[in-house]
Scaffold this motif. Structure first.
Motif, PDB file in Angstrom:
ATOM      1  N   LYS A 295       1.665  -7.565   5.917  1.00  0.00           N
ATOM      2  CA  LYS A 295       0.984  -8.415   4.940  1.00  0.00           C
ATOM      3  C   LYS A 295       1.474  -9.861   5.022  1.00  0.00           C
ATOM      4  CE  LYS A 295       2.518  -5.869   1.537  1.00  0.00           C
ATOM      5  NZ  LYS A 295       3.381  -4.877   2.222  1.00  0.00           N
ATOM      6  N   THR A 296       2.785 -10.012   4.989  1.00  0.00           N
ATOM      7  CA  THR A 296       3.348 -11.361   5.070  1.00  0.00           C
ATOM      8  C   THR A 296       2.993 -12.008   6.407  1.00  0.00           C
ATOM      9  OG1 THR A 296       5.149 -10.707   3.636  1.00  0.00           O
ATOM     10  CG2 THR A 296       5.484 -12.690   4.914  1.00  0.00           C
ATOM     11  N   THR A 297       2.973 -11.200   7.438  1.00  0.00           N
ATOM     12  CA  THR A 297       2.641 -11.718   8.765  1.00  0.00           C
ATOM     13  C   THR A 297       1.260 -12.363   8.769  1.00  0.00           C
ATOM     14  OG1 THR A 297       3.979  -9.951   9.694  1.00  0.00           O
ATOM     15  CG2 THR A 297       2.505 -11.100  11.197  1.00  0.00           C
ATOM     16  N   LEU A 416      -0.130 -15.983  -2.886  1.00  0.00           N
ATOM     17  CA  LEU A 416       1.021 -15.460  -3.610  1.00  0.00           C
ATOM     18  C   LEU A 416       1.512 -14.228  -2.873  1.00  0.00           C
ATOM     19  CD1 LEU A 416      -0.116 -15.579  -7.359  1.00  0.00           C
ATOM     20  CD2 LEU A 416       1.008 -17.339  -6.018  1.00  0.00           C
ATOM     21  N   ASP A 417       2.665 -14.338  -2.259  1.00  0.00           N
ATOM     22  CA  ASP A 417       3.189 -13.195  -1.512  1.00  0.00           C
ATOM     23  C   ASP A 417       4.294 -12.536  -2.315  1.00  0.00           C
ATOM     24  OD1 ASP A 417       4.092 -11.354   0.231  1.00  0.00           O
ATOM     25  OD2 ASP A 417       4.584 -12.732   1.859  1.00  0.00           O
ATOM     26  N   GLU A 418       3.951 -11.481  -2.996  1.00  0.00           N
ATOM     27  CA  GLU A 418       4.888 -10.776  -3.869  1.00  0.00           C
ATOM     28  C   GLU A 418       5.630 -11.775  -4.744  1.00  0.00           C
ATOM     29  OE1 GLU A 418       7.206  -7.908  -1.718  1.00  0.00           O
ATOM     30  OE2 GLU A 418       5.524  -7.421  -0.426  1.00  0.00           O
ATOM     31  N   ALA A 419       4.848 -12.727  -5.266  1.00  0.00           N
ATOM     32  CA  ALA A 419       5.457 -13.847  -5.974  1.00  0.00           C
ATOM     33  C   ALA A 419       5.915 -13.461  -7.362  1.00  0.00           C
ATOM     34  CB  ALA A 419       4.466 -14.998  -6.068  1.00  0.00           C
TER      35      ALA A 419
HETATM   36 MG   LIG Z   1       6.094  -9.182   2.817  1.00  0.00          MG
END
Ligand SMILES: [Mg+2]
Ligand SMILES: Nc1ncnc2c1ncn2[C@@H]1O[C@H](COP(=O)(O)OP(=O)(O)O)[C@@H](O)[C@H]1O
Length: 496
Positions: A295-297, A416-419
Motif C-alpha cells: 500500500k505504501t509502495t 493519508l497513509d495510516e495517518a
Molecule cells: Mg504502509
C-alpha cells in the motif's frame, strides 16, 4: 589561507546540503543517517583543517627550496648536483610510505562514518536498546568499529610520521657526500673553505623544508581520503528535477490512473506485479490490505519517490514523469504513519505546510485536524517547543499535528497513509468527517486499518501481495463476500 579554506568548506557544505535534497530515496535506503552526517561534518572538517594548515607550509617550504637551490647553484654546480643526488631516493621512499598509509587513511575516514552511524542509530533507539537489555551487544558492536578505526588511525599516523626521520636520514647522507666532495675540491684549490662553509649551511636548510613537506603529506593524505568521500557523495546520481516542456499543474482536475504498474525496490524482487486502477477527480479512494501488501509502495510511486519499472501513472492524462518534480509534489499533501516534526514550536511545525499562512489559518487547520483542543491544554499552547524527537507530545498528538500541516497545505490530492493509526477511534472518525468536508472536489487516498473509517469511500482497492484482488465500494465488496468482507467482519467480531 584561513579565509580561503573556510570559503571552500562553506561552499562544500552548501553543495552537500543541496545535494541531499536531490538524491533519490533509493540512496538513503542503503546508507545510515550517521554516515551521511559524517560526510557533512567529519570529512569536510578534515579537508578544511588540512587545507588551512598544510597550504601555508607548502607555500613557505616551496619558496625556501627554490631560493636555496638558486644560492647553491651559484656557489658550486658539482656540489649542488651531488646534494641533489639523494632526491630520487627520497622520492622513492616517500612514494612507498604514501602508498602504505593511504590505505589506512581511507579506512580511517570510512570507519569514522560507521562509528558515527552506529552512535546515531543507537542513540535514536535508546529506549528500545534498554528494553531489550541490548546494551552489551551495542557496546560490543561499537567496540568492533572503534577498534578498526583505532587500528587504521594509528597505522596511518605512524607511517606518515616515519616520513620525517627517514627524510632526515637521507638528507644527512647527502650532507656527508657534499662535505667529502667539498674537502676534495678544497684540497685541489678549486673552491674556498668559506664557500664550503656557506654551502653546507644551505644544504642543512635545504633538507629542512623537504622534511617538512614530507611531514605534511600526512595531512594531505588525510585530506585526500576525506575529499574522495566528499566528491563521491557529490557525484552520486541525482533525480532529474525538471523536464523539458513540463506539463502544467494549473487547473489540474486530479484524476489519477495507474496503468499496469510493475515495481520492485530491488531488481531481483518485484513488489507490485500489475497494478491498474482508475480514479475520477474528487473521489475518495481507500487502499486496504494486510501489512506488507504494498500500500505504501503505491503511494510512494505516486509521489515519485521511486519510479515504476513498467507501466505508467497518469495525473489528468499526463505521465507523472512529465511534471517537474517540485510541481508534482506541490499537488500532493501527504501524511505518513511515521510522523516528522522538527525542533521548534507547534505553530512553526504546522506552518511548515504553507510558509505564508497566518496564525489564524494555522489555528483553523489545527481545528479541522482536531488538534486545537489538545494544543490549548498545553502549557504554552501553540508556542510550545517540541523537542528534537518530538517526544514531549504523544504519538497520536503528533499525527494530529501532521494532519493539520497537510490540511494547511491545501493540496489538490491528499494522501493519508495510516495517518490516524495512533489516534483513538472517536477522534479518527471525527477527523475523517472533517477531511471529507475539506476534500470535497479533490482526490484523496486513504490507507487505514480500521475499515469502519473508510466505509464511505467511493472506491476501495483491496491489495494483497502487490496486486489488487478486489475493488468496488463497501456495499459491493461486502456483497461479494470475499477478502474484504472477511477482513471487515473480523474487525467487528473482535469488538462484539
Ligand atoms: Mg504502509
Ligand atoms: N525501501 C524498501 N526497500 C526494499 N523493500 C521495501 C522497501 N520498502 C518496503 N519494502 C518491501 O515492500 C513490501 C511492501 O511494503 P509496503 O508498501 O510498505 O507495505 P504496506 O502495505 O504495509 O504499506 C514489503 O514486503 C516490504 O518489505
Amino acid at each position: 589561507m584561513t579565509n580561503i579554506s573556510q570559503k571552500v568548506t562553506y561552499q562544500l557544505r552548501k553543495e552537500i546540503s543541496e545535494k541531499i535534497n536531490r538524491l533519490p530515496m533509493k540512496y538513503f535506503d542503503s546508507k545510515t543517517h550517521g554516515e551521511v552526517l559524517s560526510v557533512v561534518s567529519n570529512d569536510v572538517d578534515t579537508l578544511s583543517n588540512s587545507l588551512n594548515q598544510s597550504m601555508m607550509q607548502i607555500i613557505s617550504s616551496v619558496t625556501l627550496i627554490i631560493g636555496i637551490l638558486v644560492m647553491m647553484f651559484s656557489i658550486s654546480i658539482p656540489m649542488t648536483l651531488v646534494a641533489l643526488l639523494v632526491l630520487p631516493l627520497s622520492a622513492l621512499l616517500i612514494g612507498f610510505m604514501v602508498k602504505k598509509s593511504q590505505v589506512y587513511y581511507k579506512s580511517q575516514q570510512e570507519y569514522l562514518g560507521h562509528v558515527n552511524g552506529q552512535v546515531e542509530e543507537v542513540y535514536g533507539g535508546h529506549h528500545v536498546v534498554k528494553v531489550f537489555n541490548g546494551e552489551e551487544k551495542v557496546i560490543e558492536e561499537f567496540q568492533k568499529n572503534n577498534n578498526t578505526l583505532y587500528n587504521s588511525a594509528w597505522k596511518s599516523q605512524f607511517y606518515s610520521s616515519l616520513m620525517f626521520p627517514i627524510m632526515s636520514f637521507v638528507g644527512n647522507i647527502g650532507y656527508v657526500a657534499v662535505v667529502v666532495l667539498g674537502g676534495y675540491l678544497a684540497i685541489n684549490n678549486r673552491i674556498k673553505v668559506g664557500s664550503i662553509q656557506s654551502f653546507i649551511q644551505y644544504v642543512r636548510n635545504f633538507n629542512q623544508p623537504i622534511g617538512q613537506l614530507a611531514q605534511i603529506t600526512n595531512q594531505i593524505q588525510q585530506a585526500a581520503a576525506a575529499s574522495e568521500r566528499v566528491f563521491e557523495f557529490l557525484g552520486e546520481e541525482e533525480e532529474v528535477q525538471v523536464v523539458d516542456n513540463p506539463a502544467s499543474t494549473e487547473g489540474i482536475q486530479s484524476a489519477v490512473e495507474f496503468k499496469h504498474v510493475k515495481f520492485g525496490y530491488t531488481p531481483d524482487k518485484t513488489i507490485i506485479n500489475d497494478f491498474s486502477a482508475k480514479v475520477k477527480p474528487g473521489q475518495k479512494i481507500a487502499i486496504v490490505g494486510p501489512t506488507g501488501a504494498g500500500k505504501t509502495t503505491i503511494v510512494k510511486l505516486l509521489m515519485r519517490f521511486y519510479d515504476v519499472n513498467e507501466g505508467e501513472i497518469l495525473v489528468d492524462g499526463h505521465n507523472i514523469k512529465n511534471f517537474d518534480r517540485g510541481e508534482l509534489r506541490k499537488m500532493f499533501g501527504m501524511v505518513l504513519q511515521d510522523t516528522w516534526l522538527f525542533h521548534g514550536t507547534i505553530m512553526e511545525n504546522i506552518r511548515y505546510g504553507k510558509e505564508e499562512a497566518t496564525d489564524a489559518e494555522v489555528i483553523e487547520a489545527a481545528k479541522a485536524a482536531h488538534a486545537n483542543h489538545f494544543i490549548s491544554t498545553l502549557p504554552d499552547g501553540y508556542q510550545m517547543e517540541l523537542n528534537e524527537e518530538a517526544n514531549n507530545v504523544s504519538q497520536g498528538q503528533k499525527q494530529l499535528l501532521t494532519i493539520a500541516r497537510a490540511i494547511l497545505a491545501d493540496p489538490k490530492i491528499l494522501i493519508l497513509d495510516e495517518a490516524t493509526s495512533s489516534v483513538d477511534t472517536r477522534t479518527e472518525v471525527r477527523i475523517q468527517k472533517a477531511m471529507d468536508n475539506l476534500m470535497k472536489g479533490r482526490t484523496s487516498f486513504i490507507i487505514a486499518h480500521r475499515l469502519s473509517t473508510i466505509r464511505n469511500a467511493d472506491l476501495i482497492l483491496v491489495m494483497n501481495d502487490g496486486d489488487i484482488i478486489e475493488q468496488g465500494n463497501h456495499e459491493e465488496l461486502i456483497e461479494k463476500g470475499g477478502f474484504y468482507a472477511n477482513l471487515y467482519n473480523s474487525q467487528f467480531e473482535k469488538t462484539a
